[in-house]
Design a protein around this motif. Structure first.
Motif, PDB file in Angstrom:
ATOM      1  N   THR A 128       0.847  -1.190   0.000  1.00 51.85           N
ATOM      2  CA  THR A 128       0.000   0.000   0.000  1.00 51.85           C
ATOM      3  C   THR A 128       0.888   1.248   0.000  1.00 51.85           C
ATOM      4  O   THR A 128       1.754   1.377  -0.834  1.00 51.85           O
ATOM      5  N   GLU A 150      -5.900  -0.608   2.203  1.00 48.62           N
ATOM      6  CA  GLU A 150      -5.573  -0.883   3.609  1.00 48.62           C
ATOM      7  C   GLU A 150      -6.810  -1.371   4.365  1.00 48.62           C
ATOM      8  O   GLU A 150      -6.771  -2.379   5.075  1.00 48.62           O
ATOM      9  N   ASN A 169      -0.907  -5.858   5.119  1.00 51.61           N
ATOM     10  CA  ASN A 169      -0.517  -4.673   4.354  1.00 51.61           C
ATOM     11  C   ASN A 169       0.932  -4.317   4.664  1.00 51.61           C
ATOM     12  O   ASN A 169       1.353  -4.409   5.825  1.00 51.61           O
TER      13      ASN A 169
END
Length: 267
Positions: A128, A150, A169
């Motif tokens: 991310t 996320e 993530n």
């Protein structure tokens, strides 16, 4: 048995660094690119994959499974940047960014889950961005697309927990890659009310990338996560202040935090 890893966006930047590092560690790594022929000198096995096309995703995943009989780790790394005043970014470009940064990863996850369920285990790492934890001026669309991924991961983890499949993530800060050259930049228009602040912010953003960390740090972080029995929900990799900015957002009043961002970007 060596684990089989699929990395989207593995032809350059962070994806290439991760793929090279994991190959050296003995993993069987497949990187992807929309046009693998353009990277004939790549040290990685590159297969064709366009995350915005469902058929391309299915073909790539099937290729790996047919060749190796399994797929242990998916690293959703493919992504694109976008900058500009939100008012002036064409709607088509906003949608295109979400197609790559948000819907693309979702569809790749959907494609690998049946195989991971079949083999009763797997790991999915979504790359991310620290930018996804806050709304950044002139990067609002990018922040939104990464922030959405996320949040999606948080929900996905709970839905797949019964299948022995882990998801996490990994959010990088600024790294020295070619992401700036691949961004969609809304033009800096002389007759725009955003001409001066957007132009100055754009220069600052590019400087941050040019002076960013070595992508090898991301590769090492991925390797560490892959060797963690129960990965956390969120990981961050980058400069101390970039990571600390997330902590500050949690504890400071909204207007105070906004003021810090305005000062940082000299707005």
């Amino acid at each position: 048995m060596s684990k089989v890893v699929l990395i989207t966006g593995g032809s350059s930047g962070i994806g290439k660094s991760i793929g090279t590092f994991l190959t050296e560690k003995g993993y069987i790594v497949y990187g992807t690119s929309r046009n693998p022929k353009n990277y004939s000198d790549s040290s990685l096995k590159l297969i064709a994959l366009d995350v915005t096309k469902s058929e391309s995703i299915s073909t790539a995943v099937d290729t790996v499974i047919k060749a190796e009989g399994r797929l242990d780790v998916l690293i959703n790394n493919a992504g694109v940047g976008i900058t500009g005043p939100i008012e002036e970014i064409p709607e088509a470009e906003i949608k295109a960014n979400f197609e790559t940064n948000f819907f693309g990863p979702i569809n790749v996850i959907k494609a690998v889950l049946p195989q991971m369920r079949k083999q009763q285990g797997g790991l999915i790492i979504n790359i991310t961005s620290i930018a996804g934890y806050m709304g950044l001026p002139y990067r609002g669309v990018y922040s939104a697309s990464k922030g959405a991924l996320e949040i999606l991961t948080e929900a996905f983890r709970m839905e797949i927990k019964d299948f022995n499949i882990e998801m996490t993530n990994l959010a990088p800060g600024d790294f020295a890659t070619n992401i700036a050259s691949g961004r969609f930049h809304a033009p800096v228009l002389e007759n725009s009310p955003y001409f001066i602040p957007y132009g100055n912010t754009l220069k600052l953003m590019d400087e941050h990338v040019d002076n960013g960390k070595d992508p090898l740090l991301m590769a090492k972080a991925v390797y560490k996560v892959m060797n963690t029995a129960k990965p956390k929900v969120h990981y961050k990799v980058g400069e101390f202040m970039q990571k600390f900015s997330i902590v500050l957002k949690r504890i400071l009043p909204d207007r105070v935090y906004e003021k810090l961002l305005l000062n940082h970007y000299k707005l």
